[in-house]
Design an enzyme around this catalytic site. Sequence first.
Site: not given
Ligand code: KE4
Length: 426
Positions: A143, A238, A266
Amino acid sequence: MGNKSEELFEQALKHIPGGVNSPVRAFRGVGGQPFFAERAQGAHVWDVDGKKYIDYVGTWGPAILGHAPKVIIEAVKNAADQGASFGIPSEPEIRMAQLVKECVPSVEKVRMVNSGTEACMSAIRVARGFTDRPKIIKFDGCYHGHADSLLVKAGSGALTCGNPDSGGVPSEFTAHTVVLPFNDPDAVEQAFAANKDQVAGIILEPVPGNAGVYLPKAGYLEFLREITAANGSLLIFDEVMTGFRVSLAGAQGKFGIKPDLSCFGKIIGGGLPVGAFGGRAEIMDVLAPDGPVYQAGTLSGNPLAMAAGIAALEELRSGEVHALLETMGARLEEGLNAAAEKSGLPLVTQRAGSMSCLFFTDQPVHNLADAMKADRERFKKYFHGMLAEGVYLAPSAFEAAFLSAAHTPADIDLTIEAAEKVMKNL
Ligand code: KE4
């Protein structure tokens, strides 16, 4: 769930899609309703009904120091006295960039954005702009946020909610996204052969944490480094989840791989909205205002977010946090395996430092297909059993658990005791 949480969720459903501002929070992956948070401090969160939980979600990764550490709160309060946002260059943005570069040597230039999604979306645009090629290779179950071209066999909430290929994304928008199984070098070789001189880059989570956690097989990351270099394509790590988590220099530091571009989020926001992407200067210099690749953001480099992120990174740099997290992570993993053994449950735990997951299966998990074979019904029961015992895990089998520097051995022991009790009834 407590009465106040139920009342609030009922209200939220009237005003917010699904009652949540991010789908995975809705408990659809485990059933039931989410509790509403009242406050968070250290390794704990309290819900609006006063129930206390040992927290292993850590606001999905940022809270590596625990919730609301004094250093971060003080830094944000001091910054707020100077103003909430300038939209004008400010010195903290330089300090943040320097810190990222000092911690992650592959980064020569870095740009701040406001989420991991923006970081990954922008890094891909830079890769396409630098190579003048259209194709991007990603891996199923990984993701990278919710940018259109990446919502293809995506993990995390997309997988949890059963829409890894999202609605609302025309096929033309994903036509240049090649999706492959993780940990399969042959598939990558075939993809390069089939898309000669077309691949701008490969983007991956170096330790995927959005379909549970699985680890790169020995030599796999080195293979990706070699095959991208050999084909004039870029290797994009990533590290939104792994960055500053699995080591101070992220997964690239842990595994000794130098990617061309890296994405962060994060932890570098210290709990405030921050993302970043960076890498080789010659690549990053394609970005506006110098180069032809456009990318922008009203609140990018926001002073409050910079203050929080700088405080977090300086704290991480100064102490032995990662060594402590490795010790605690091993203690928790050992305890959970022992608990499963006592109950005769098939359990696979997979971990990189303080990010880990458990799969109710007796088979190793190397990719999404393996992860999908684990017993999700059993995970749902485990989740709710642990919640009742005051342990908050990610409400999805397709997420990771995060330890923080604020978790104590007593928290770990309480968690293991809870797991022993819950696993008896799975
Ligand atoms: P954000 O746009 O949510 O800040 O980051 C996206 C993203 C990109 N790359 C990785 C490896 C990530 O894990 C994420 C976002 N992680 C999720 C939880 N696994 C965010 C939680 C959510 O979507 O509410």
